[in-house]
Design a protein around this motif. Structure first.
Motif, PDB file in Angstrom:
ATOM      1  N   ILE A 237      21.613  76.982 -13.276  1.00 57.91           N
ATOM      2  CA  ILE A 237      21.982  78.400 -13.217  1.00 57.91           C
ATOM      3  C   ILE A 237      20.759  79.265 -12.947  1.00 57.91           C
ATOM      4  CG2 ILE A 237      22.770  80.341 -14.647  1.00 57.91           C
ATOM      5  CD1 ILE A 237      24.849  78.383 -15.858  1.00 57.91           C
ATOM      6  N   LEU A 238      19.635  78.919 -13.533  1.00 57.68           N
ATOM      7  CA  LEU A 238      18.413  79.699 -13.331  1.00 57.68           C
ATOM      8  C   LEU A 238      17.960  79.703 -11.871  1.00 57.68           C
ATOM      9  CD1 LEU A 238      16.351  78.760 -16.511  1.00 57.68           C
ATOM     10  CD2 LEU A 238      17.517  80.926 -16.016  1.00 57.68           C
ATOM     11  N   GLY A 239      18.394  78.755 -11.091  1.00 61.28           N
ATOM     12  CA  GLY A 239      18.023  78.680  -9.675  1.00 61.28           C
ATOM     13  C   GLY A 239      18.977  79.408  -8.745  1.00 61.28           C
ATOM     14  N   ALA A 240      19.946  80.138  -9.282  1.00 62.46           N
ATOM     15  CA  ALA A 240      20.941  80.809  -8.442  1.00 62.46           C
ATOM     16  C   ALA A 240      20.308  81.802  -7.475  1.00 62.46           C
ATOM     17  CB  ALA A 240      21.994  81.497  -9.311  1.00 62.46           C
ATOM     18  N   GLY A 241      19.344  82.576  -7.939  1.00 55.46           N
ATOM     19  CA  GLY A 241      18.690  83.544  -7.066  1.00 55.46           C
ATOM     20  C   GLY A 241      18.030  82.889  -5.875  1.00 55.46           C
ATOM     21  N   GLU A 242      17.345  81.796  -6.121  1.00 59.10           N
ATOM     22  CA  GLU A 242      16.694  81.056  -5.020  1.00 59.10           C
ATOM     23  C   GLU A 242      17.722  80.526  -4.023  1.00 59.10           C
ATOM     24  OE1 GLU A 242      13.543  80.764  -4.204  1.00 59.10           O
ATOM     25  OE2 GLU A 242      12.744  81.754  -5.974  1.00 59.10           O
ATOM     26  N   ARG A 243      18.864  80.039  -4.539  1.00 58.50           N
ATOM     27  CA  ARG A 243      19.900  79.529  -3.631  1.00 58.50           C
ATOM     28  C   ARG A 243      20.518  80.656  -2.799  1.00 58.50           C
ATOM     29  NH1 ARG A 243      20.641  76.670  -8.182  1.00 58.50           N
ATOM     30  NH2 ARG A 243      22.502  77.796  -8.846  1.00 58.50           N
ATOM     31  N   ILE A 244      20.677  81.819  -3.415  1.00 55.47           N
ATOM     32  CA  ILE A 244      21.207  82.974  -2.684  1.00 55.47           C
ATOM     33  C   ILE A 244      20.241  83.376  -1.571  1.00 55.47           C
ATOM     34  CG2 ILE A 244      21.686  85.459  -2.876  1.00 55.47           C
ATOM     35  CD1 ILE A 244      23.990  83.885  -3.992  1.00 55.47           C
ATOM     36  N   ILE A 245      18.960  83.417  -1.870  1.00 54.50           N
ATOM     37  CA  ILE A 245      17.958  83.763  -0.861  1.00 54.50           C
ATOM     38  C   ILE A 245      17.989  82.756   0.280  1.00 54.50           C
ATOM     39  CG2 ILE A 245      15.463  83.918  -0.423  1.00 54.50           C
ATOM     40  CD1 ILE A 245      15.273  85.083  -3.353  1.00 54.50           C
ATOM     41  N   LYS A 246      18.054  81.488  -0.052  1.00 57.07           N
ATOM     42  CA  LYS A 246      18.109  80.440   0.980  1.00 57.07           C
ATOM     43  C   LYS A 246      19.353  80.610   1.853  1.00 57.07           C
ATOM     44  CE  LYS A 246      17.759  75.442   1.476  1.00 57.07           C
ATOM     45  NZ  LYS A 246      17.626  74.171   0.786  1.00 57.07           N
ATOM     46  N   TYR A 247      20.468  80.941   1.230  1.00 62.09           N
ATOM     47  CA  TYR A 247      21.694  81.178   1.995  1.00 62.09           C
ATOM     48  C   TYR A 247      21.504  82.361   2.938  1.00 62.09           C
ATOM     49  CZ  TYR A 247      26.431  82.332   3.278  1.00 62.09           C
ATOM     50  OH  TYR A 247      27.553  82.626   4.007  1.00 62.09           O
ATOM     51  N   LEU A 248      20.948  83.452   2.435  1.00 59.36           N
ATOM     52  CA  LEU A 248      20.758  84.642   3.266  1.00 59.36           C
ATOM     53  C   LEU A 248      19.827  84.379   4.441  1.00 59.36           C
ATOM     54  CD1 LEU A 248      20.553  87.450   0.569  1.00 59.36           C
ATOM     55  CD2 LEU A 248      22.394  87.083   2.224  1.00 59.36           C
ATOM     56  N   GLN A 249      18.858  83.510   4.259  1.00 60.20           N
ATOM     57  CA  GLN A 249      17.942  83.178   5.354  1.00 60.20           C
ATOM     58  C   GLN A 249      18.685  82.503   6.511  1.00 60.20           C
ATOM     59  OE1 GLN A 249      15.160  80.844   3.064  1.00 60.20           O
ATOM     60  NE2 GLN A 249      13.839  82.612   2.675  1.00 60.20           N
ATOM     61  N   GLN A 250      19.807  81.871   6.219  1.00 60.87           N
ATOM     62  CA  GLN A 250      20.621  81.212   7.242  1.00 60.87           C
ATOM     63  C   GLN A 250      21.744  82.117   7.759  1.00 60.87           C
ATOM     64  OE1 GLN A 250      19.563  78.046   7.992  1.00 60.87           O
ATOM     65  NE2 GLN A 250      18.017  78.480   6.463  1.00 60.87           N
ATOM     66  N   TYR A 251      21.819  83.320   7.247  1.00 59.49           N
ATOM     67  CA  TYR A 251      22.955  84.230   7.451  1.00 59.49           C
ATOM     68  C   TYR A 251      22.802  85.092   8.704  1.00 59.49           C
ATOM     69  CZ  TYR A 251      26.763  87.117   5.470  1.00 59.49           C
ATOM     70  OH  TYR A 251      27.940  87.758   5.220  1.00 59.49           O
ATOM     71  N   ASP A 252      21.802  84.823   9.502  1.00 61.76           N
ATOM     72  CA  ASP A 252      21.486  85.695  10.624  1.00 61.76           C
ATOM     73  C   ASP A 252      22.286  85.349  11.882  1.00 61.76           C
ATOM     74  OD1 ASP A 252      20.225  87.922  11.600  1.00 61.76           O
ATOM     75  OD2 ASP A 252      18.409  86.871  12.191  1.00 61.76           O
ATOM     76  N   GLU A 253      23.548  85.030  11.688  1.00 57.61           N
ATOM     77  CA  GLU A 253      24.421  84.777  12.828  1.00 57.61           C
ATOM     78  C   GLU A 253      25.075  86.089  13.250  1.00 57.61           C
ATOM     79  OE1 GLU A 253      27.275  81.870  11.651  1.00 57.61           O
ATOM     80  OE2 GLU A 253      25.740  80.502  10.928  1.00 57.61           O
ATOM     81  N   THR A 254      25.414  86.175  14.498  1.00 52.78           N
ATOM     82  CA  THR A 254      26.075  87.373  14.995  1.00 52.78           C
ATOM     83  C   THR A 254      27.503  87.428  14.489  1.00 52.78           C
ATOM     84  OG1 THR A 254      24.739  87.309  16.987  1.00 52.78           O
ATOM     85  CG2 THR A 254      26.761  88.573  17.105  1.00 52.78           C
ATOM     86  N   ILE A 255      27.915  88.597  14.074  1.00 50.19           N
ATOM     87  CA  ILE A 255      29.322  88.814  13.770  1.00 50.19           C
ATOM     88  C   ILE A 255      29.984  89.020  15.124  1.00 50.19           C
ATOM     89  CG2 ILE A 255      31.011  90.241  12.562  1.00 50.19           C
ATOM     90  CD1 ILE A 255      28.711  91.260  10.790  1.00 50.19           C
ATOM     91  N   GLU A 256      30.887  88.168  15.477  1.00 47.04           N
ATOM     92  CA  GLU A 256      31.508  88.249  16.800  1.00 47.04           C
ATOM     93  C   GLU A 256      31.981  89.663  17.086  1.00 47.04           C
ATOM     94  OE1 GLU A 256      31.581  85.975  19.252  1.00 47.04           O
ATOM     95  OE2 GLU A 256      30.384  84.710  17.933  1.00 47.04           O
ATOM     96  N   GLY A 257      31.501  90.216  18.181  1.00 46.03           N
ATOM     97  CA  GLY A 257      31.926  91.527  18.636  1.00 46.03           C
ATOM     98  C   GLY A 257      31.104  92.688  18.120  1.00 46.03           C
ATOM     99  N   TYR A 258      30.352  92.492  17.052  1.00 47.76           N
ATOM    100  CA  TYR A 258      29.526  93.565  16.498  1.00 47.76           C
ATOM    101  C   TYR A 258      28.155  93.583  17.171  1.00 47.76           C
ATOM    102  CZ  TYR A 258      32.855  94.249  12.684  1.00 47.76           C
ATOM    103  OH  TYR A 258      33.975  94.524  11.941  1.00 47.76           O
TER     104      TYR A 258
END
Length: 184
Positions: free
Chosen positions: A28-49
């Motif tokens: 549980i203490l590592g949740a913040g790190e996992r969220i950050i790692k997820y966001l680093q991969q989140y840079d995909e285009t939203i189709e149409g935006y």
């Protein structure tokens, strides 16, 4: 790594469950790190935006920060759409569930309902009720959710807006996710 002996939960011993509880608390203490790692991969285009999912989130969080929102609200704003990938039909409920143990009742409610409130801006174009949010008019956080959507969410699709980078928000993410979670 040490593992429990049971193959059915009903067969576990107290010592095994104490061992698993310790590991769970560390995880549980590592949740913040996992969220950050997820966001680093989140840079995909939203189709149409015109902007990526990450850029939309960074813009919204930057706006919240510039409006002097609380740290937890800035983080909630940054994360408000992370459910889009895995739960597109109920993304608001998804992110609300993730953040519920770490945020106030108010922030949780805003996250939970923002999907319905954002319909105000587009639902009428699709033959749906743009005023769906009106069912909550008497709720104590109604105006807060209107503000969230108006000032931070719906206005954050601008490719020319200068948002803060993800690295700027990382300490805030770690701060919020280092809070002792409420458990049921």
């Amino acid at each position: 790594m040490k593992k429990v002996n049971f193959t059915q939960m009903k067969d576990g011993t107290k010592d095994e469950y104490l061992f698993l509880d310790k590991l769970e608390k560390e995880f549980i203490l590592g949740a913040g790190e996992r969220i950050i790692k997820y966001l680093q991969q989140y840079d995909e285009t939203i189709e149409g935006y015109q902007v990526s999912r990450l850029e939309h989130s960074l813009q919204a969080a930057t706006r919240a920060l510039k409006d002097s929102a609380s740290d937890e609200m800035v983080v909630a704003t940054l994360l408000h759409d992370i459910g889009d990938d895995l739960a597109p039909a109920n993304h608001a409920e998804y992110v609300a569930a993730i953040l519920k143990p770490y945020v106030s009742e108010k922030t949780y409610w805003i996250l939970l309902k923002h999907g319905e409130f954002q319909m105000f801006y587009y639902a009428h174009h699709l033959g749906a009720d743009k005023n769906k949010r009106d069912q909550y008019k008497d709720h104590k956080y109604y105006e807060d959710c209107v503000k969230f959507c108006e000032l931070w969410d719906q206005s954050s699709f601008d490719p020319k807006y200068k948002s803060f980078k993800l690295e700027y928000f990382e300490p805030l993410i770690k701060k919020i996710f280092s809070r002792k979670p409420y458990t049921s």
